[in-house]
Design an enzyme around this catalytic site. Structure first.
Site, PDB file in Angstrom:
ATOM      1  N   LYS A  10       0.842  -1.196   0.000  1.00 48.19           N
ATOM      2  CA  LYS A  10       0.000   0.000   0.000  1.00 48.19           C
ATOM      3  C   LYS A  10       0.873   1.240   0.000  1.00 48.19           C
ATOM      4  O   LYS A  10       1.862   1.309   0.726  1.00 48.19           O
ATOM      5  CB  LYS A  10      -0.899  -0.013   1.243  1.00 48.19           C
ATOM      6  N   ALA A  93       6.803  -1.590   9.851  1.00 50.66           N
ATOM      7  CA  ALA A  93       6.755  -0.202  10.312  1.00 50.66           C
ATOM      8  C   ALA A  93       7.372   0.704   9.262  1.00 50.66           C
ATOM      9  O   ALA A  93       8.262   1.507   9.532  1.00 50.66           O
ATOM     10  CB  ALA A  93       7.472  -0.043  11.658  1.00 50.66           C
ATOM     11  N   LEU A  96       3.988   1.094   4.415  1.00 52.35           N
ATOM     12  CA  LEU A  96       3.472   0.322   3.287  1.00 52.35           C
ATOM     13  C   LEU A  96       2.259  -0.521   3.657  1.00 52.35           C
ATOM     14  O   LEU A  96       1.778  -1.301   2.834  1.00 52.35           O
ATOM     15  CB  LEU A  96       4.573  -0.596   2.722  1.00 52.35           C
ATOM     16  N   GLY A  97       1.810  -0.391   4.885  1.00 50.42           N
ATOM     17  CA  GLY A  97       0.667  -1.188   5.315  1.00 50.42           C
ATOM     18  C   GLY A  97       0.956  -2.672   5.267  1.00 50.42           C
ATOM     19  O   GLY A  97       0.054  -3.468   4.975  1.00 50.42           O
ATOM     20  N   SER A 100      -1.299  -4.752   7.404  1.00 49.76           N
ATOM     21  CA  SER A 100      -2.658  -4.581   6.885  1.00 49.76           C
ATOM     22  C   SER A 100      -2.815  -5.251   5.532  1.00 49.76           C
ATOM     23  O   SER A 100      -3.864  -5.833   5.238  1.00 49.76           O
ATOM     24  CB  SER A 100      -2.982  -3.083   6.768  1.00 49.76           C
ATOM     25  N   ASP A 130      -6.117   0.700   7.998  1.00 46.72           N
ATOM     26  CA  ASP A 130      -5.783   0.484   6.585  1.00 46.72           C
ATOM     27  C   ASP A 130      -6.323  -0.834   6.035  1.00 46.72           C
ATOM     28  O   ASP A 130      -6.273  -1.057   4.820  1.00 46.72           O
ATOM     29  CB  ASP A 130      -4.259   0.493   6.383  1.00 46.72           C
TER      30      ASP A 130
END
Length: 271
Positions: A10, A93, A96-97, A100, A130
């Site tokens: 993401k 962390a 970029l998700g 999620s 997200d």
């Protein structure tokens, strides 16, 4: 039967923070987009749920049983059990998700195998802001805390070459949001994907740089390769650059790798 899926990376093409809420969250407007690469997940029927994690960034996951993939499995009916394998290719962390995206991939896998319940969006939002967008994994506008989603009228960036670069320094989301100066710099524009991206901004870029100064070096390096847009994603530290051609992307990737061989990078196209 093995079920494979990609947890698409993401990126936030734009991220406008509007205000702090009394519940500690933030009202925001963001333009989600997804790269055609990311973590790789597969699942096979089993007597009980299990999760095996490997890959470059597997060591960053402290407790696989508390991983968001395991939580996604628990959030949805999916038969007797699934043996899930996660190839962790996205940094943790990193804006970029990654977690999620992994959860979103699990939702899509379960959708293919069993279908999703009508309240899937609420279940996804319960795992993280997200996650609903990552379930869809296509361009959309997120408002509220990011869970209220709307389609983008015109995706004129589909297939656009994109380069992701991360300096291998994790940046936890909480401290970056806390460091935001609280100034509302205005709403996100409307229009096509390209227009919103070019006219938008990332309000978390400055606070993230204050916490992790090397982000500024990554942005400078990317902007030095001639993209039509370079910006930090999410709360950092990953930054992205968009190019007009694959040849330009490849030249940029080679230049970044030569000058900063320790940085992580992933090249792909926007979905």
């Amino acid at each position: 039967m093995m079920i494979p899926e990609t947890a698409y990376a993401k990126i936030n093409l734009a991220l406008h923070i509007r205000k702090r809420r009394e519940d500690g969250y933030h009202e925001l407007e963001t333009l989600f987009a997804f790269v055609d690469d990311g973590d790789r997940i597969s699942a096979a029927p089993a007597a009980a749920d299990s999760l095996n994690v490997h890959g470059e960034f597997a060591g960053r996951i402290d407790d696989p049983f508390d991983n968001i993939v395991a939580k996604a499995l628990s959030a949805l009916p999916h038969g007797q059990g699934w043996a899930v394998t996660l190839d962790k290719r996205l940094p943790v962390a990193a804006g970029l998700g990654g977690g999620s995206a992994d959860a979103g991939a699990v939702f899509r896998m379960i959708e293919r195998a069993h279908g999703l319940p009508g309240d899937w969006h609420a279940r996804a939002a319960g795992l993280g802001a997200d996650v609903p967008a990552c379930v869809l994994s296509r361009p959309c506008v997120g408002t509220g805390t990011g869970t209220d989603l709307a389609e983008v009228a015109e995706n004129d960036l589909a297939g656009c070459p994109v380069l992701l670069v991360n300096p291998r320094e994790p940046v936890p989301t909480g401290p970056v949001f806390k460091a935001w100066d609280g100034i509302d710099r205005g709403p996100m524009p409307t229009g096509s994907l390209r227009h919103i991206a070019l006219a938008g901004r990332n309000d978390l870029e400055a606070p993230a740089v204050s916490i992790c100064p090397v982000i500024a070096d990554v942005l400078a390096a990317l902007r030095g390769t001639g993209p039509f847009l370079a910006r930090m994603s999410g709360s950092g530290a990953t930054c992205f650059a968009l190019y007009d051609s694959e040849a330009e992307l490849q030249t940029a990737a080679d230049k970044i790798a030569a000058s900063n061989p320790g940085w992580w990078q992933m090249a792909g196209k926007l979905r």
